[in-house]
Design an enzyme around this catalytic site. Sequence first.
Site, PDB file in Angstrom:
ATOM      1  N   ASP A  12      47.864 -44.746 -13.431  1.00  0.00           N
ATOM      2  CA  ASP A  12      49.215 -44.702 -14.017  1.00  0.00           C
ATOM      3  C   ASP A  12      50.253 -44.063 -13.093  1.00  0.00           C
ATOM      4  O   ASP A  12      51.221 -43.449 -13.550  1.00  0.00           O
ATOM      5  CB  ASP A  12      49.190 -43.951 -15.370  1.00  0.00           C
ATOM      6  N   LYS A  15      51.958 -48.098 -10.192  1.00  0.00           N
ATOM      7  CA  LYS A  15      51.583 -49.199  -9.298  1.00  0.00           C
ATOM      8  C   LYS A  15      52.328 -50.490  -9.661  1.00  0.00           C
ATOM      9  O   LYS A  15      52.806 -51.205  -8.786  1.00  0.00           O
ATOM     10  CB  LYS A  15      50.055 -49.441  -9.374  1.00  0.00           C
ATOM     11  N   GLY A  39      46.845 -50.880 -17.169  1.00  0.00           N
ATOM     12  CA  GLY A  39      48.109 -51.206 -17.840  1.00  0.00           C
ATOM     13  C   GLY A  39      49.216 -50.932 -16.849  1.00  0.00           C
ATOM     14  O   GLY A  39      49.520 -49.775 -16.560  1.00  0.00           O
ATOM     15  N   HIS A  40      49.759 -51.976 -16.256  1.00  0.00           N
ATOM     16  CA  HIS A  40      50.772 -51.827 -15.211  1.00  0.00           C
ATOM     17  C   HIS A  40      52.133 -52.239 -15.780  1.00  0.00           C
ATOM     18  O   HIS A  40      52.335 -53.395 -16.153  1.00  0.00           O
ATOM     19  CB  HIS A  40      50.413 -52.670 -13.985  1.00  0.00           C
ATOM     20  N   GLN A 221      43.646 -48.518 -11.741  1.00  0.00           N
ATOM     21  CA  GLN A 221      43.175 -47.140 -11.907  1.00  0.00           C
ATOM     22  C   GLN A 221      43.648 -46.280 -10.723  1.00  0.00           C
ATOM     23  O   GLN A 221      44.670 -46.587 -10.142  1.00  0.00           O
ATOM     24  CB  GLN A 221      41.645 -47.081 -12.080  1.00  0.00           C
TER      25      GLN A 221
HETATM   26  P1  GDP Z   1      50.428 -48.048 -13.330  1.00  0.00           P
HETATM   27  O1  GDP Z   1      49.230 -48.177 -14.206  1.00  0.00           O
HETATM   28  O2  GDP Z   1      50.140 -47.302 -12.071  1.00  0.00           O
HETATM   29  O3  GDP Z   1      51.118 -49.360 -13.067  1.00  0.00           O
HETATM   30  O4  GDP Z   1      51.463 -47.142 -14.136  1.00  0.00           O
HETATM   31  P2  GDP Z   1      51.840 -47.266 -15.702  1.00  0.00           P
HETATM   32  O5  GDP Z   1      52.704 -48.467 -15.880  1.00  0.00           O
HETATM   33  O6  GDP Z   1      50.630 -47.151 -16.540  1.00  0.00           O
HETATM   34  O7  GDP Z   1      52.636 -45.922 -15.928  1.00  0.00           O
HETATM   35  C1  GDP Z   1      53.761 -45.583 -15.164  1.00  0.00           C
HETATM   36  C2  GDP Z   1      54.935 -45.353 -16.126  1.00  0.00           C
HETATM   37  O8  GDP Z   1      55.971 -44.679 -15.431  1.00  0.00           O
HETATM   38  C3  GDP Z   1      55.562 -46.635 -16.634  1.00  0.00           C
HETATM   39  O9  GDP Z   1      56.036 -46.426 -17.937  1.00  0.00           O
HETATM   40  C4  GDP Z   1      56.712 -46.881 -15.663  1.00  0.00           C
HETATM   41  O10 GDP Z   1      57.776 -47.619 -16.250  1.00  0.00           O
HETATM   42  C5  GDP Z   1      57.147 -45.476 -15.373  1.00  0.00           C
HETATM   43  N1  GDP Z   1      57.715 -45.251 -14.031  1.00  0.00           N
HETATM   44  C6  GDP Z   1      57.316 -45.781 -12.851  1.00  0.00           C
HETATM   45  N2  GDP Z   1      58.023 -45.232 -11.828  1.00  0.00           N
HETATM   46  C7  GDP Z   1      58.869 -44.339 -12.383  1.00  0.00           C
HETATM   47  C8  GDP Z   1      59.836 -43.437 -11.843  1.00  0.00           C
HETATM   48  O11 GDP Z   1      60.045 -43.317 -10.648  1.00  0.00           O
HETATM   49  N3  GDP Z   1      60.520 -42.658 -12.741  1.00  0.00           N
HETATM   50  C9  GDP Z   1      60.298 -42.712 -14.082  1.00  0.00           C
HETATM   51  N4  GDP Z   1      61.013 -41.917 -14.871  1.00  0.00           N
HETATM   52  N5  GDP Z   1      59.383 -43.557 -14.624  1.00  0.00           N
HETATM   53  C10 GDP Z   1      58.669 -44.347 -13.782  1.00  0.00           C
HETATM   54  P1  IMO Z   2      45.866 -48.186 -14.489  1.00  0.00           P
HETATM   55  O1  IMO Z   2      45.516 -49.360 -13.621  1.00  0.00           O
HETATM   56  C1  IMO Z   2      44.586 -44.451 -16.333  1.00  0.00           C
HETATM   57  C2  IMO Z   2      40.396 -44.169 -17.552  1.00  0.00           C
HETATM   58  C3  IMO Z   2      40.108 -44.116 -19.033  1.00  0.00           C
HETATM   59  C4  IMO Z   2      38.837 -43.298 -19.041  1.00  0.00           C
HETATM   60  C5  IMO Z   2      38.121 -43.774 -17.775  1.00  0.00           C
HETATM   61  C6  IMO Z   2      37.091 -44.870 -18.019  1.00  0.00           C
HETATM   62  O2  IMO Z   2      46.832 -48.485 -15.559  1.00  0.00           O
HETATM   63  O3  IMO Z   2      46.236 -47.001 -13.660  1.00  0.00           O
HETATM   64  P2  IMO Z   2      37.178 -47.441 -18.680  1.00  0.00           P
HETATM   65  O4  IMO Z   2      37.938 -48.161 -19.747  1.00  0.00           O
HETATM   66  O5  IMO Z   2      37.460 -47.901 -17.301  1.00  0.00           O
HETATM   67  O6  IMO Z   2      35.716 -47.394 -18.970  1.00  0.00           O
HETATM   68  O7  IMO Z   2      37.681 -45.906 -18.792  1.00  0.00           O
HETATM   69  O8  IMO Z   2      39.135 -44.282 -16.923  1.00  0.00           O
HETATM   70  N1  IMO Z   2      41.212 -45.332 -17.120  1.00  0.00           N
HETATM   71  C7  IMO Z   2      42.498 -45.259 -16.769  1.00  0.00           C
HETATM   72  N2  IMO Z   2      43.344 -44.203 -16.769  1.00  0.00           N
HETATM   73  N3  IMO Z   2      44.999 -45.657 -15.871  1.00  0.00           N
HETATM   74  C8  IMO Z   2      44.163 -46.697 -15.832  1.00  0.00           C
HETATM   75  O9  IMO Z   2      44.484 -47.872 -15.261  1.00  0.00           O
HETATM   76  C9  IMO Z   2      42.856 -46.543 -16.330  1.00  0.00           C
HETATM   77  N4  IMO Z   2      41.781 -47.358 -16.469  1.00  0.00           N
HETATM   78  C10 IMO Z   2      40.798 -46.608 -16.942  1.00  0.00           C
HETATM   79  O10 IMO Z   2      41.142 -43.484 -19.739  1.00  0.00           O
HETATM   80  O11 IMO Z   2      39.138 -41.933 -18.859  1.00  0.00           O
HETATM   81 MG    MG Z   3      48.652 -47.756 -16.163  1.00  0.00          MG
END
Ligand code: GDP
Ligand code: IMO
Ligand code: MG
Length: 421
Positions: A12, A15, A39-40, A221
Amino acid sequence: MIDVLLGLQWGDEGKGKIVDYLASKYDIIARFQGGPNAGHTLYVDGKKIVLHTIPSGVFQDHCLNLIGNGVVIDPVTLLKEIENILPLKADMLKRLFISSRAHLILPTHRALDAASEASKGSEKIGSTLKGIGPAYMDKTGRNGLRVGDILSKDFQDKYDKLTRKHLEILGQYEHTIDWKQWEKPFFESVEYLRTLQIVNGEYWLDKHIRNGKNILAEGAQGSMLDIDFGTYPFVTSSNTIAAGVCNGLGVAPSRIGEVYGISKAYCTRVGGGPFPTELNDETGEALRKAGNEFGATTGRPRRCGWIDLVALRYAVMLSGVTKLILTKADVLDSFDPVKVAIAYKDGSGETNELPYDLCSTDVEPVYKVFKGWEKPISECKNYEELPQVFKDYCHFVEKYLEIQIAYISNGTGREQLLMIP
Ligand code: GDP
Ligand code: IMO
Ligand code: MG
């Protein structure tokens, strides 16, 4: 050559947003591991989109997108994603390719995930319950079903055989789950999957590399969730580090170019497991609020804490990161002081190496403390406008990690990204 972009923390890191931006410079985006546990999040014309299996290049019109062999695919999730994207990008299916070697997540994999977690009680991993672990277990156990199998006449027999095996295992758990309800949507989605562009991903990529195309491998991840090097057993079931690109796409190490590593300016984790810099206090709560730290896949509140340079340096080393991308710097705007962990203290003294087993080693972070920034980063349009204290913070991070920061992200929007000279 193929560049890589991956998370350096516990996922998270942002990415999705960064890949969506960088995709303008690439011809192909390829996912190499993970599955619907990812979840991107990206914002397209102000609309929030969360991608789980589909690469984050899908919203750039010129970009082809490959779901590589290292990914585990739940056809139901994939179909839902496609249905969400199609109204926004009518041509997306023409630009989507799926490796025939990618493994399938069956309904009983999800049931096994749930049963395994329930049986662990308070020791549970905190899995996303998407069937990731059981699907990768079948892959390495040489029992799995692959995307290519759906094209064979005996797919149903193979499915029945594997499901019978799963039912025997499920019988050993107390936990019961009505997985049968997932079968109908599974087969409907498999039917749909048959109509998509299924390719031998490794040959497909080789052809494009030879034709001089620019390719970016998108990680899911984060490095601290890597099956080998993460905080085992609180990890996911794939190699999330750069090495995963080679076996997750079928490209040779000599073809890897730039490795972009992404880190938040602080740190989060969702699910169980060690997190040395976690803040179980009002500062942690304030970070969660300011950063809107709730899981993009499961909606769970994310655990929050300060950036951990010990863990980051480890992740940079494992993947040979060449460029750092720092995200969510704007979230720290209202924090004073801002802390950065530079070492761990344990019973035997201070170290800046990650212990073998963070789960059973009690470590206390040693912090360098920065004053809060003198003006909000969210309002800065370029590097020059950034507050001096934040620049000092960045230089400190660069020196500690021995790599340059290439971009600083200061908001959720595609363009809220400062290039660092
Ligand atoms: P990912 O799994 O690495 O793609 O990240 P996620 O989408 O799960 O979580 C990142 C969250 O931070 C999302 O809600 C993005 O919209 C938000 N986000 C990404 N970059 C920034 C930033 O520079 N500032 C803020 N405030 N939010 C951001
Ligand atoms: P993105 O790509 C954050 C965590 C789960 C759990 C562990 C194992 O959005 O960054 P799994 O379902 O793979 O068996 O879970 O890994 N986890 C993540 N945490 N971002 C993710 O993906 C994750 N994918 C799995 O919360 O602790
Ligand atoms: Mg994510």
